[in-house]
Design a protein around this motif. Structure first.
Motif, short mmCIF file in Angstrom:
data_model
loop_
_atom_site.label_atom_id
_atom_site.label_comp_id
_atom_site.label_asym_id
_atom_site.label_seq_id
_atom_site.Cartn_x
_atom_site.Cartn_y
_atom_site.Cartn_z
N CYS A 1 60.64 61.26 -49.06
CA CYS A 1 61.97 60.67 -48.80
C CYS A 1 62.92 61.07 -49.92
O CYS A 1 62.59 60.93 -51.10
CB CYS A 1 61.83 59.16 -48.72
SG CYS A 1 63.41 58.30 -48.70
N THR B 1 65.80 59.76 -50.60
CA THR B 1 66.50 58.62 -51.20
C THR B 1 65.72 58.04 -52.37
O THR B 1 66.26 57.73 -53.41
CB THR B 1 66.74 57.53 -50.14
OG1 THR B 1 67.43 58.11 -49.06
CG2 THR B 1 67.54 56.37 -50.70
N CYS B 2 64.40 57.89 -52.16
CA CYS B 2 63.60 57.24 -53.20
C CYS B 2 62.70 58.24 -53.91
O CYS B 2 61.91 57.86 -54.78
CB CYS B 2 62.76 56.12 -52.60
SG CYS B 2 61.60 56.70 -51.35
N CYS C 1 63.46 54.97 -45.96
CA CYS C 1 62.12 55.24 -45.41
C CYS C 1 61.36 53.94 -45.18
O CYS C 1 60.18 53.96 -44.85
CB CYS C 1 61.34 56.14 -46.37
SG CYS C 1 61.06 55.36 -47.98
N CYS D 1 62.65 50.94 -50.21
CA CYS D 1 63.69 51.93 -49.93
C CYS D 1 64.19 51.74 -48.51
O CYS D 1 63.41 51.72 -47.56
CB CYS D 1 63.11 53.34 -50.11
SG CYS D 1 64.18 54.64 -49.47
ZN LIG Z 1 62.59 56.32 -49.32
#
Ligand SMILES: [Zn+2]
Ligand SMILES: [Zn+2]
Length: 376
Positions: free
Chosen positions: A161, A163-164, A190, A187
């Motif tokens: 992922c 984002t994280c 995800c 997160c």
């Molecule tokens: Zn994530």
């Protein structure tokens, strides 16, 4: 089992006044059960005993009939009342016994991740007598067979992922502009999985779960009661992270029997007999769980009298000891007699020092006699 003399007062166990309402009793038990639950008191070996003591108190006080006996006679009043011996029961069994208190999940769902399911099975009284095995089909959300629960189409990959960065958790500022500092949360991109799916699995549309039907065998112990549940551990649905499955709770319903009525572990049968059988004594056949049983009616048996067929009841769930069949005798008076019978009965009546209605006087004649009696 603790002997009667050492037993604590049930009201004291639950911290209740003697005039407590049923609702207060329920609440007090729920409180006590959670407080003394052995899972929450792992370091205190006496917790289980207190949990069971509270369960025993609740079983007695929650039933108006046993509560009344307890109020009147104390512990001695409820001995042999068909109550459970909690000292020999597992904590899990006690939870599944009081489903009205703890809900279908038996209060055991926390920390396990999976989702519990429930289903029902209907038994006859004959099944209850012997115990039964049933094959149960039910629907549950399960790992998708196409992607193995991963959610990615076969051949496609998961990527970390963005984002994280694959950690599954992110640091966010707390509420009120960071007033509460930084907080770690799952997160949102995800949903805590740490990975994203490039091409979702067509079978489950990326969720990793599909609904499928499943068949399991359940063993139902002899002596089980209506509303009790058998737990099939791990037959529920997997949780979000897939590491644990919940349980399947199989609730028991008991179909009514045409002649026998269950009273705890005893069976009650109402048996019509003729007035001559009741007066002179007789051997009659009565319905029993296995078909029929022979019952001896002693001479002079009164209407409503209860005769006992020892051991023809249901086994106790815990001890296996069998209850009795109780036969209530219903004496029937003949509505019609032939001439010969009536003559004989009149002969009999003459031997009794009682007045008998004259032979052919109808009800209305008698009524007129009665009403006009004062004027004549
Ligand atoms: Zn994530
Ligand atoms: Zn899939």
């Amino acid at each position: 089992m603790v002997v009667a003399a050492q037993k604590r007062d049930y009201y004291e166990v639950l911290g209740l006044a003697r005039e407590a309402t049923p609702d207060e009793i329920k609440k007090a038990y729920r409180r006590a059960a959670h407080k003394h639950h052995p899972d929450r008191n792992a370091s205190d070996p006496s917790a289980e005993g207190r949990f069971k003591e509270a369960s025993e108190a609740y079983e007695v006080l929650s039933d108006p009939a046993t509560r009344q006996r307890y109020d009147q006679f104390g512990h001695a009043g409820v001995g042999g009342a068909g109550l459970h011996d909690f000292s020999h029961m597992g904590v899990e069994d006690i939870f599944s016994m009081f489903t009205d208190i703890f809900g279908g999940g038996g209060g055991r769902r926390r920390g396990r991740g999976g989702t519990d399911l429930q289903t029902e099975v209907t038994l006859t009284l004959a099944d209850v007598a012997t115990g039964a095995e049933r094959s149960i089909e039910f629907q549950r959300r399960d790992f998708c067979g196409t992607c193995g629960g991963q959610g990615a189409a076969p051949g496609s990959r998961k990527r970390a992922c963005s984002t994280c960065g694959g950690y599954g958790q992110v640091e966010q500022s707390g509420g009120f502009g960071g007033l509460f500092g930084r907080v770690i949360t799952d997160c949102p991109a995800c949903r805590g999985r740490g990975s994203m799916i490039e091409t979702p699995c067509p079978a489950c549309r990326g969720s990793g779960r599909t609904t499928a039907s499943r068949v399991v065998n359940v063993q139902i112990p002899a002596g089980i009661h209506e509303g009790q549940a058998v737990r099939l551990r791990g037959e529920g649905e997997p949780g979000e992270d897939g590491s644990h499955r919940g349980d399947l709770h199989c609730y028991v319903r008991i179909a009514p029997h045409p002649f026998l009525e269950r009273h705890d572990n005893d069976l009650v049968c109402r048996m019509p007999v003729s007035f001559t059988q009741a007066a002179l004594g007789a051997k009659v056949e009565v319905p029993s769980l296995t078909g029929k049983a022979e019952l001896k009616i002693p001479p002079g048996t009164q209407h409503g009298h209860v005769l006992r067929l020892a051991g023809l009841g249901l086994p106790s769930l815990r001890s296996g000891r069998r209850g009795d069949e109780l036969v209530q005798v219903l004496v029937e008076i003949p509505k019609k007699m032939n001439k010969a019978q009536e003559t004989l009965l009149r002969e009999f009546a003459k031997t009794e020092d009682r007045s008998v209605m004259p032979e052919s006087k109808g009800f209305f004649d008698r009524l007129m006699d009665y009403l006009g009696g004062g004027e004549k």
